[in-house]
Design an enzyme around this catalytic site. Structure first.
Site, mmCIF file in Angstrom:
data_model
loop_
_atom_site.group_PDB
_atom_site.id
_atom_site.type_symbol
_atom_site.label_atom_id
_atom_site.label_comp_id
_atom_site.label_asym_id
_atom_site.label_seq_id
_atom_site.Cartn_x
_atom_site.Cartn_y
_atom_site.Cartn_z
ATOM 1 N N GLU A 272 -12.162 -1.136 1.599
ATOM 2 C CA GLU A 272 -11.352 -0.023 1.057
ATOM 3 C C GLU A 272 -9.888 -0.424 1.129
ATOM 4 O OE1 GLU A 272 -12.140 3.158 3.810
ATOM 5 O OE2 GLU A 272 -13.816 3.929 2.661
ATOM 6 N N ARG A 275 -3.196 -1.460 0.512
ATOM 7 C CA ARG A 275 -1.971 -2.245 0.603
ATOM 8 C C ARG A 275 -2.149 -3.675 0.102
ATOM 9 N NH1 ARG A 275 1.696 -0.664 4.409
ATOM 10 N NH2 ARG A 275 -0.016 0.265 5.553
ATOM 11 N N TYR A 314 9.492 4.563 8.906
ATOM 12 C CA TYR A 314 9.018 3.550 9.861
ATOM 13 C C TYR A 314 10.084 2.510 10.186
ATOM 14 C CZ TYR A 314 4.516 5.002 7.689
ATOM 15 O OH TYR A 314 3.459 5.688 7.158
ATOM 16 N N CYS A 341 20.825 13.459 1.803
ATOM 17 C CA CYS A 341 21.701 13.855 2.903
ATOM 18 C C CYS A 341 20.958 13.663 4.216
ATOM 19 C CB CYS A 341 22.157 15.294 2.718
ATOM 20 S SG CYS A 341 22.987 15.526 1.130
ATOM 21 N N GLU A 342 20.584 12.423 4.464
ATOM 22 C CA GLU A 342 19.827 11.990 5.637
ATOM 23 C C GLU A 342 20.282 10.580 5.902
ATOM 24 O OE1 GLU A 342 17.307 12.602 7.792
ATOM 25 O OE2 GLU A 342 17.224 14.724 7.228
HETATM 26 C C1 LIG Z 1 -5.321 4.419 4.129
HETATM 27 C C2 LIG Z 1 -6.767 4.072 4.136
HETATM 28 C C3 LIG Z 1 -7.227 2.883 3.558
HETATM 29 C C4 LIG Z 1 -6.300 1.850 2.982
HETATM 30 O O1 LIG Z 1 -5.490 1.302 3.935
HETATM 31 P P1 LIG Z 1 -4.539 0.037 3.579
HETATM 32 O O2 LIG Z 1 -3.756 -0.160 4.806
HETATM 33 O O3 LIG Z 1 -3.712 0.466 2.424
HETATM 34 O O4 LIG Z 1 -5.439 -1.083 3.243
HETATM 35 C C5 LIG Z 1 -8.574 2.644 3.550
HETATM 36 N N1 LIG Z 1 -9.461 3.533 4.066
HETATM 37 C C6 LIG Z 1 -9.065 4.682 4.631
HETATM 38 C C7 LIG Z 1 -10.080 5.619 5.161
HETATM 39 C C8 LIG Z 1 -7.709 4.994 4.691
HETATM 40 O O5 LIG Z 1 -7.311 6.130 5.275
#
Ligand SMILES: *Cc1c(COP(=O)(O)O)cnc(C)c1O
Length: 416
Positions: A272, A275, A314, A341-342
């Site tokens: 999944e 990034r 972050y 304004c931060e």
């Molecule tokens: C955010 C998330 C991802 C993706 O995370 P990346 O750091 O973008 O790879 C995958 N699975 C779940 C359940 C997430 O919450």
């Protein structure tokens, strides 16, 4: 590693004539290549599938490009499910990995035939009563403690709200089997943005060992294991990027050593990633509109933290290229700021850059994931457009910029 924009200054100036800054720009060729490399790296596994984490870059055009490359979607909210459905990505091409899930979202996920990934043991009864238990189901694991690679602490699962404990996992599979479920998966997300080829292989080994135990304890043979997200990218130029082929090979080794001898050689591997798939394939493009010389040297740009929040929340580093000055010496120290304004609204602090002149185009790198999507409307700032740089070199708007009308649209009686 040297960070180079995926467009030239001339290309970008041409795009800017059509679409005003700021905007997010995505590289179709790069997205496709990233997906192809991932599938190649896991081609040893029959049934491997990437479910792109929609929250990273929720744009239908991007989801469809990834779908053409074989990817499904990882959704965790009603609107993400709706977007996936609209793109024609339904059924077992959706992984519904949510937490603290409202009833209506379980109902929608079940309707779409999505693979529901349960975040907690109490969600079994909640799902049974709201949508019913589907035949195919997944459970999310949280081993607690800290997640280490060698001597490095990578993340802190014991502090994370997600997933079930190890004993709960056994109970969950038993109960789901009693309730009629027939196909089972296991999922865990134990560390975020890992820049290491060891993360997935180590996570895989943990999950594979759990799968073997589950089989012994409950008779349930898992059919898929979802390694989730967390494979990261080097935001700073001093780091080496992950090598997805080394990662795929590391997972294969754990698979051969743990699952195959236990008679679980048919397990499908799912991912999944968000990034890793999109971040490097997106730039936030902005123009320098002010310079300010006070106690520090400031460059004010036309984008702000509402367009890319990671530096503000972050303190995240995002590399910046001043277009056309790629080879000029970085002999000026700047804070590069937005207009909120931060005081945290700074894309860079004390950054060495070539001399920036008003009107210069700046590319903010690695903004393709968790960039636009984390945007917000603080200070009445509006979300930017999203532009796709197509494989043929042409540019296409895939989301228009917000207008003041959009911002006021939810107010009752504003225009009366
Ligand atoms: C955010 C998330 C991802 C993706 O995370 P990346 O750091 O973008 O790879 C995958 N699975 C779940 C359940 C997430 O919450």
């Amino acid at each position: 590693m040297l960070k180079k924009p995926f467009v030239t200054k001339e290309q970008l100036e041409a795009i800017c004539e059509q679409y005003p800054t700021p905007f997010h720009l995505y590289d179709e060729a790069g997205i496709r290549q990233t997906a192809r490399n991932l599938y190649k790296a896991f081609s040893w596994n029959k049934g491997f599938k990437e479910y792109f984490a929609v929250k990273a870059t929720p744009n239908p055009t991007i989801l469809k490009i990834l779908h053409e490359e074989g990817c499904g979607t990882d959704c965790s909210s009603l609107t993400e499910l709706m977007m996936s459905e609209k793109c024609g990505i339904v059924g077992d091409e959706i992984m519904f990995s949510s937490n603290d899930t409202p009833a209506e979202e379980f109902i929608k996920a079940k309707e779409l035939g999505a693979i529901i990934n349960l975040d907690d043991i109490t969600h079994i009864d909640f799902l049974k009563e709201t949508a019913g238990i589907p035949e195919r189901i997944c459970c999310r694991f949280n081993p607690g403690g800290v997640f280490e690679l060698g001597t490095d602490i990578m993340d802190n699962p014991g502090d994370a709200k997600y997933g079930m404990t190890r004993p709960q996992l056994t109970e969950a599979y038993k109960r789901l089997k009693d309730l009629g479920a027939k196909e089972f998966g296991l999922h865990a997300f134990l560390a975020s943005n890992t820049v290491s080829n060891e993360y997935y292989p180590e996570l895989a080994r943990i999950l594979f060992e759990v799968a073997v135990e589950i089989k012994e304890e409950t008779g349930v043979e898992l059919s898929f294991i979802n390694l989730s997200g967390g494979v990261g990218i080097p935001y700073t130029p001093d780091k080496e990027p992950n090598n997805i082929f080394v990662i795929g090979e590391g997972v294969r080794k754990a698979f051969e050593e743990v699952l195959v001898p236990a008679g679980l050689g048919d397990v499908k591997i799912f991912t999944e990633l968000g990034r890793f798939m999109l971040a490097p394939n997106g730039h936030l493009v902005t123009r320098a509109i002010h310079e300010k010389h006070t106690h520090k040297e400031y460059i004010g740009v036309d984008a702000c933290a509402a367009n890319l929040m990671r530096p503000a929340i972050y303190g995240a580093y995002h590399h910046i290229t001043v277009m056309g000055k790629e080879d000029a010496p970085c002999d000026h120290k700047y804070d590069v700021t937005g207009s909120l304004c931060e005081n945290s609204d700074k894309f860079a602090v004390d950054r060495m850059l070539p001399e920036v002149e008003m009107g210069d185009l700046l590319v903010i790198h690695d903004a393709g994931a968790h960039g636009f999507s984390m945007g917000y409307n603080y200070n009445g700032r509006l979300r930017s457009s999203e532009i796709l740089l197509k494989e043929d070199g042409s540019a296409k708007m895939i989301r228009r910029a917000e207008t003041p009308e959009d911002y006021f649209a939810t107010l009752e009686g504003f225009w009366e």
